[in-house]
Every structure is written in structure tokens, then in C-alpha cells.
Design a protein around this motif. Sequence first.
Motif, PDB file in Angstrom:
ATOM      1  N   ASN A 156      74.694  26.511  47.611  1.00 39.71           N
ATOM      2  CA  ASN A 156      75.352  26.285  48.847  1.00 39.71           C
ATOM      3  C   ASN A 156      74.580  27.108  50.064  1.00 39.71           C
ATOM      4  O   ASN A 156      74.749  28.549  49.958  1.00 39.71           O
ATOM      5  N   ALA A 200      81.380  27.595  46.007  1.00 38.41           N
ATOM      6  CA  ALA A 200      82.169  27.251  47.411  1.00 38.41           C
ATOM      7  C   ALA A 200      82.234  28.628  47.989  1.00 38.41           C
ATOM      8  O   ALA A 200      82.288  28.678  49.043  1.00 38.41           O
ATOM      9  N   TYR A 241      68.617  22.431  46.083  1.00 39.00           N
ATOM     10  CA  TYR A 241      68.891  22.830  44.684  1.00 39.00           C
ATOM     11  C   TYR A 241      68.241  24.389  44.751  1.00 39.00           C
ATOM     12  O   TYR A 241      68.140  24.846  43.812  1.00 39.00           O
ATOM     13  N   VAL A 299      70.216  17.225  49.352  1.00 37.09           N
ATOM     14  CA  VAL A 299      70.916  18.288  48.940  1.00 37.09           C
ATOM     15  C   VAL A 299      69.983  19.246  48.433  1.00 37.09           C
ATOM     16  O   VAL A 299      69.123  19.282  47.439  1.00 37.09           O
ATOM     17  N   LYS A 306      76.187  15.237  38.393  1.00 35.81           N
ATOM     18  CA  LYS A 306      76.933  15.464  39.453  1.00 35.81           C
ATOM     19  C   LYS A 306      77.373  16.894  38.994  1.00 35.81           C
ATOM     20  O   LYS A 306      78.419  17.306  38.006  1.00 35.81           O
ATOM     21  N   LEU A 307      76.775  17.922  39.833  1.00 36.28           N
ATOM     22  CA  LEU A 307      77.333  19.342  39.744  1.00 36.28           C
ATOM     23  C   LEU A 307      77.378  19.835  41.171  1.00 36.28           C
ATOM     24  O   LEU A 307      76.739  19.514  42.305  1.00 36.28           O
ATOM     25  N   ASP A 308      78.748  20.691  41.260  1.00 36.74           N
ATOM     26  CA  ASP A 308      78.826  21.249  42.667  1.00 36.74           C
ATOM     27  C   ASP A 308      78.343  22.448  42.745  1.00 36.74           C
ATOM     28  O   ASP A 308      78.100  23.392  41.823  1.00 36.74           O
ATOM     29  N   ALA A 309      77.900  22.768  44.086  1.00 36.81           N
ATOM     30  CA  ALA A 309      77.514  24.109  44.390  1.00 36.81           C
ATOM     31  C   ALA A 309      78.509  25.150  44.408  1.00 36.81           C
ATOM     32  O   ALA A 309      79.783  24.709  44.699  1.00 36.81           O
ATOM     33  N   GLU A 327      71.920  23.878  39.522  1.00 33.53           N
ATOM     34  CA  GLU A 327      73.112  23.238  40.414  1.00 33.53           C
ATOM     35  C   GLU A 327      72.596  23.229  41.663  1.00 33.53           C
ATOM     36  O   GLU A 327      71.741  24.250  42.268  1.00 33.53           O
ATOM     37  N   PRO A 328      73.001  22.363  42.682  1.00 36.89           N
ATOM     38  CA  PRO A 328      72.697  22.789  43.988  1.00 36.89           C
ATOM     39  C   PRO A 328      73.281  23.969  44.554  1.00 36.89           C
ATOM     40  O   PRO A 328      74.077  24.659  43.922  1.00 36.89           O
TER      41      PRO A 328
END
Length: 401
Positions: A131, A47, A158, A156, A42-45, A128-129
Amino acid sequence: MKNRKLALAGLLGAGLLVAACGTSGSDSTAAAPGGQGFTPPKLDALAQLGQPEGQVNVLAWPGYAENGSNDPAVDWVTGFEKETGCKVNVKAFGTSDEAVSLMKTGQYDVISASGDASLRLIASGDVEPVNTALVPNYADVFDFLKNRPWNSVNNVAYGVPHGWGANLLTWRTDKVTPAPTSWSVMFDANSPYKGKISAYDSPIYIADAALYLQTHKPELGIKNPYALDDKQFQAAVELLKQQRPMVGEYWSDYLKESQALKSGDAVVGTAWQVTVNLTKSEGAPVESVLPSEGATGWSDTWMVSAKSPHKTCSYKWLNHIVSPKANAQVAEYFGESPSNPKACAETKEKAHCDTYHAGDAAYAAKIQYWTTPIAQCLDGRTDVKCKDYGEWTRAWTEIKG
């Protein structure tokens, strides 16, 4: 940490402890786009962009991040540095295995990953993903390169698609007649070109044999050359063992294969388009074709390190490298199809995009892009286990003796 272990259980626990990956890129495969049957950490792109951090450490295939030091006329880095204030520090790698190892050090911000590296990097949490809304030029990238099994998981993204190409069949027109249209000239036990065959030196080459068997032994039921159960895998391995004494040279350096074709040490083989172009430009009579059975190939992706302290510069690099001008420069220099259709108007050789089939989705669909073989079959089967890349690597060692 828990999420990372779960992801590794999906890939590494399946035996993906070593080298590369592959892909099932054509729409004819059963594997769903953007889904590989494992749950990544679980990694966030990112923002939003911030102030450029002053540098970006780039891990790239040779020829993907040129700053004019090799050839003053080949430079798409200097302009980027002046425009963004992000100094580009480049480290080139020679294989996907090397790239994965280097990426794990945490010293690099972005990487140009082939399909035989991308899933490993995703599963281990090293990337990580992305954005894509922060990469304006992403909107122009060919749709058929987006949300694919080698650059996305569970829809998603990457990374940002960079360029792609096929592993073609090439031959000396003065030595091989009639012009071949099938991989049979390389795999048939009665090939008249024994000892003059050139083959790619990598475990992922097992997929080439599987692709051939998909057409010539349909009773094996192969749907995806990277998803092989025990029977299918053994058939591919046996075919390559049969081919082994017919191979004059295995290659991983395209320049060495080009030399073999020029000297006549090889008269037929699997090759990249850049190899064919170079060999032909230096006077050797060679041609190439995407055979009737289709071909394997690659589609590279720019990805961002989860540990990067230079995220804004990283995103600016991603946007730059798929901008029309830079994407054209890279594609033309390296010898591949660009990912941005607007790049076609920027190439010096105006026929470049035609030569490399840029935007030709029908052509691209004939290519089975490198993807990491894992125990959970990529073709959707759940009643059997498939051979993972660790087993591919052991088999390749056995094949070559």
C-alpha cells in the motif's frame, strides 16, 4: 491455496524452479508495464499502520542495511531504530537464489529483491502487494521506476523502488585502443583481447548475448532479451559458447573483477559502475561506457513478506530506506543511482547522481533490466513458447563446461 497454485503454474510450472529473474525494463519492449502474464495469489496489502512491533527482520544485499558495524561512518540503521523503536535485524545474502530460499522460511519481514527474484516471490505468495499510500516518500520516487514489470503485476505495486544501475562495458585504456563503443570487443570471434575478457557469471548473462544479437543479427527478431524462443535462444547460447575460450575469468564478486582489471589479467569486460570507480580510485587506468547496443542492468525493490508479523515496522523501514538521506547513503555506499531524486542533494559526493545517471530516463530506457524468463513470452508473442529460467540455467552449465 488454490490461488497460489495457479500463480505457480504461471511461473514455476513454466520451469522457473531455480534461480533468478531479469527484466525488460526499457519502454521499447513489448511487455506491458506491470503485467507478466500470470495471476499472483490473492493477497491484500496492509490497510493501515498500527503500533510499531519493536523489530523488523531485514533480508538484504550486502551494503543495503548498514548499522555502523562495518564502518562507523556508514550507518542509516541506528537513527531509524531510535526514531521508530523498531530494532533492525539484518541478514545479508549473496545471490538472488539464496534470497528466495531464505524468504520462504518466513523468518524475514522485508527483502531487497532484484528483478531476478521479485517475480518468483510474487508468484509463490511469499510477498504481498504494498500500500504505497502508507509510504509517504514513495511519492517522490522517480516515475520511470514505478509500475515496472519487475515490481508490479497488473498495475498493482509489490514493492518500493530502491536503486538501479547498468551492466557497463569497461576496459583498460592503456591496453584497449581505440576506446570501444560496442560489445563486439567481447563477442566478436576475432577480438584481439582473447583470454583477457571478464564476463558475468550467471545464467542471466545469456540476456547480454541476446541483446548483442538483437542489433547484430536482426533477422532473429529478438525484441526482448529475456523472451527468447528456441531459435533465438540457441543463437545466444552458441554465441556464448564461441565466447567461452576468450573469457579469462567469469565473475560474480565485483571485487575480484576489480583485482583482475588492476593486475591486467582482464583488460575488457562487463562491469558495474562501482567496480569502475573502485578500480580507477586504486590507480588502474579504466573507463566505461553504455555501448551502442544498450545494456542489461538491475533495479532493486523493497518488498514485504506476506507472513510478516511486523508489518508496521516493515512499512516504516520501506519509507525510511527511500527517504532522501537514507537513499543517498545507500546509493553512495553501494554504488548505484538512488530512486528518490531528493537524495541527490544529500550525497557527500555532489557529482554522484550525474555519475550514476540518476533521473536520466533516456539513459535508463537503454537498459534491459533483469527479468525472470518464463515460457509465456514477455514480448507479447503467443504463437511460440519462450525458454524459461530452468532452461537458461541448464544452458549456462553447458556453456561453462
